[in-house]
Write a protein that holds these residues in place. Structure first.
Motif, PDB file in Angstrom:
ATOM      1  N   ILE A 136      82.220  66.599 -69.830  1.00 31.94           N
ATOM      2  CA  ILE A 136      81.558  65.423 -69.290  1.00 31.94           C
ATOM      3  C   ILE A 136      82.627  64.482 -68.750  1.00 31.94           C
ATOM      4  O   ILE A 136      83.807  64.616 -69.071  1.00 31.94           O
ATOM      5  CB  ILE A 136      80.702  64.689 -70.359  1.00 31.94           C
ATOM      6  CG1 ILE A 136      81.575  64.303 -71.563  1.00 31.94           C
ATOM      7  CG2 ILE A 136      79.529  65.530 -70.794  1.00 31.94           C
ATOM      8  CD1 ILE A 136      80.836  63.498 -72.620  1.00 31.94           C
ATOM      9  N   HIS A 176      83.925  58.503 -68.352  1.00 29.19           N
ATOM     10  CA  HIS A 176      83.071  57.317 -68.454  1.00 29.19           C
ATOM     11  C   HIS A 176      81.835  57.617 -69.296  1.00 29.19           C
ATOM     12  O   HIS A 176      81.434  56.795 -70.133  1.00 29.19           O
ATOM     13  CB  HIS A 176      82.657  56.848 -67.059  1.00 29.19           C
ATOM     14  CG  HIS A 176      81.750  55.660 -67.074  1.00 29.19           C
ATOM     15  ND1 HIS A 176      82.132  54.443 -67.605  1.00 29.19           N
ATOM     16  CD2 HIS A 176      80.463  55.494 -66.648  1.00 29.19           C
ATOM     17  CE1 HIS A 176      81.126  53.581 -67.499  1.00 29.19           C
ATOM     18  NE2 HIS A 176      80.108  54.201 -66.930  1.00 29.19           N
ATOM     19  N   LEU A 177      81.246  58.786 -69.116  1.00 30.63           N
ATOM     20  CA  LEU A 177      80.093  59.170 -69.939  1.00 30.63           C
ATOM     21  C   LEU A 177      80.524  59.338 -71.389  1.00 30.63           C
ATOM     22  O   LEU A 177      79.788  58.949 -72.306  1.00 30.63           O
ATOM     23  CB  LEU A 177      79.484  60.464 -69.411  1.00 30.63           C
ATOM     24  CG  LEU A 177      78.290  61.017 -70.196  1.00 30.63           C
ATOM     25  CD1 LEU A 177      77.164  59.989 -70.273  1.00 30.63           C
ATOM     26  CD2 LEU A 177      77.791  62.314 -69.566  1.00 30.63           C
ATOM     27  N   SER A 178      81.710  59.909 -71.594  1.00 29.67           N
ATOM     28  CA  SER A 178      82.227  60.063 -72.951  1.00 29.67           C
ATOM     29  C   SER A 178      82.384  58.709 -73.626  1.00 29.67           C
ATOM     30  O   SER A 178      82.024  58.542 -74.803  1.00 29.67           O
ATOM     31  CB  SER A 178      83.578  60.790 -72.906  1.00 29.67           C
ATOM     32  OG  SER A 178      84.174  60.814 -74.187  1.00 29.67           O
ATOM     33  N   THR A 217      80.760  55.965 -72.888  1.00 30.04           N
ATOM     34  CA  THR A 217      79.418  55.410 -73.100  1.00 30.04           C
ATOM     35  C   THR A 217      78.782  55.994 -74.355  1.00 30.04           C
ATOM     36  O   THR A 217      78.183  55.266 -75.162  1.00 30.04           O
ATOM     37  CB  THR A 217      78.527  55.692 -71.879  1.00 30.04           C
ATOM     38  OG1 THR A 217      79.128  55.132 -70.703  1.00 30.04           O
ATOM     39  CG2 THR A 217      77.148  55.084 -72.065  1.00 30.04           C
ATOM     40  N   TRP A 231      77.741  51.666 -69.544  1.00 30.10           N
ATOM     41  CA  TRP A 231      77.490  52.554 -68.402  1.00 30.10           C
ATOM     42  C   TRP A 231      77.583  51.789 -67.084  1.00 30.10           C
ATOM     43  O   TRP A 231      78.109  52.299 -66.087  1.00 30.10           O
ATOM     44  CB  TRP A 231      76.130  53.214 -68.549  1.00 30.10           C
ATOM     45  CG  TRP A 231      75.763  54.109 -67.410  1.00 30.10           C
ATOM     46  CD1 TRP A 231      74.870  53.867 -66.404  1.00 30.10           C
ATOM     47  CD2 TRP A 231      76.314  55.410 -67.142  1.00 30.10           C
ATOM     48  NE1 TRP A 231      74.818  54.918 -65.536  1.00 30.10           N
ATOM     49  CE2 TRP A 231      75.684  55.882 -65.950  1.00 30.10           C
ATOM     50  CE3 TRP A 231      77.253  56.210 -67.777  1.00 30.10           C
ATOM     51  CZ2 TRP A 231      75.992  57.134 -65.407  1.00 30.10           C
ATOM     52  CZ3 TRP A 231      77.556  57.451 -67.239  1.00 30.10           C
ATOM     53  CH2 TRP A 231      76.927  57.892 -66.067  1.00 30.10           C
TER      54      TRP A 231
END
Length: 339
Positions: free
Chosen positions: A87, A90-92, A94, A151
């Protein structure tokens, strides 16, 4: 070109230390889950609160120490995902904020449970629980709100490149890597929402939880004469253990975040590695929480001691039995050969 606060490579010791903490933490947490779930019949519903708190901290620790450990570049608010790149970083981040934030409602729920249990045992007239319910609802909204704000804090790619080129040209080589992410609260105020909102809400919840803890202790002392000695000690020990689980592991979170904030605000580039290494403390807070829970309970200490003695006794007996069997087989072979 590389230079502070962006090193040429991630130090090997950093990843090794985080992974080692995770490997040590997993069995300790499993022991904690076992003791609470299977060896605490008198806790009844309270064991669900403890497991909720332990699970939230354990998942947070696994994410940051084993699955997606990040290396940070303070004084710049940036980091590199050294873990699985399945992933985006940034998703990590979040997901990390989302899981981490659940430690707040889980802790609050435990304090409310202990407070209500003390009131029920002391036969105090039932109160209206509007405030507790409102605080619990807000506390469970907090992880979703924090994750949403995190996010939204992402910088567009072009703005990110311009920001790094103009302010931190020595970090441009890192920017070429997909696992690198950078933030700035001035360019995107959503990051400030995450930070300021978290500080204010955590202060509010912990103040309320501390108030409940003090009131719970007051109730227990006031109605001690109407309780059996065993009941009083059980409530007192459970409250003391919960307070220790909140304060000691909490220090492993507050102190590192305070150091990181100090480095970012003051621009102390020379403290970049020190600030990043404080993540070792954050990465051990679940293990510490579990150790505090076990060590603060006489029952858990006794059970753990008994299980440990029984395990090593079994292993010793098994070893002796195996050696005796081997000697017996050897003697049989010798006798057979002589015959």
């Amino acid at each position: 070109m590389f230079g502070p606060p962006c090193p040429e490579t991630v130090p090997v010791y950093y990843i090794v230390t985080l992974h080692t903490l995770a490997i040590v933490s997993i069995p300790i947490n499993m022991i904690g889950f076992y003791l609470v779930w299977y060896q605490s019949p008198k806790l009844k519903g309270y064991k669900y609160c403890l497991c909720y708190l332990q699970l939230a901290s354990f998942l947070t620790e696994c994410h940051m120490s084993l699955i997606c450990p990040g290396y940070y570049f303070f004084i710049i608010i940036a980091g590199y995902n050294t873990g699985f790149e399945i992933i985006s970083p940034h998703l990590s981040m979040t997901i990390y904020v989302f899981i981490f934030a659940f430690e707040i409602p889980s802790t609050l729920l435990c304090f409310i449970f202990r407070h209500n249990a003390a009131e029920n045992i002391s036969r105090i007239n039932s109160r209206k629980l509007y405030l507790e319910k409102i605080m619990l609802v807000l506390a469970h909204i907090f992880p979703f709100a924090s994750a949403f704000a995190m996010w939204k804090s992402r910088l567009p790619d072009q703005l990110k490149r311009d920001y790094v080129r103009d302010n931190w040209p020595q970090c441009m080589d890192w920017l070429r890597l997909n696992a690198f992410e950078v933030y700035d609260y001035k360019l995107n105020p959503w990051l400030a929402v995450v930070g300021i909102g978290a500080v204010l809400f955590v202060f509010l919840v912990y103040t309320y939880g501390l108030t409940l803890g003090i009131h719970t202790m007051t109730i227990l002392q006031k109605h001690q004469s109407s309780m059996s000695r065993q009941t009083y000690q059980m409530h007192k020990s459970a409250l003391f253990s919960l307070i220790m689980q909140s304060l000691i592991p909490g220090a492993l979170i507050v102190i590192p975040l305070g150091v990181c904030m100090f480095v970012v605000v003051t621009g102390a580039v020379g403290l970049q590695e020190l600030a990043t290494d404080t993540m070792f403390l954050v990465g051990s807070h679940s293990m510490c929480l579990c150790i505090v829970m076990i060590s603060s309970s006489a029952k858990y200490r006794r059970l753990l001691k008994e299980k440990t003695i029984a395990f090593f006794g079994f292993m010793t007996n098994k070893k002796v039995s195996t050696e005796q069997s081997q000697r017996g087989n050897s003697l049989f072979v010798i006798q057979s050969s002589g015959a």
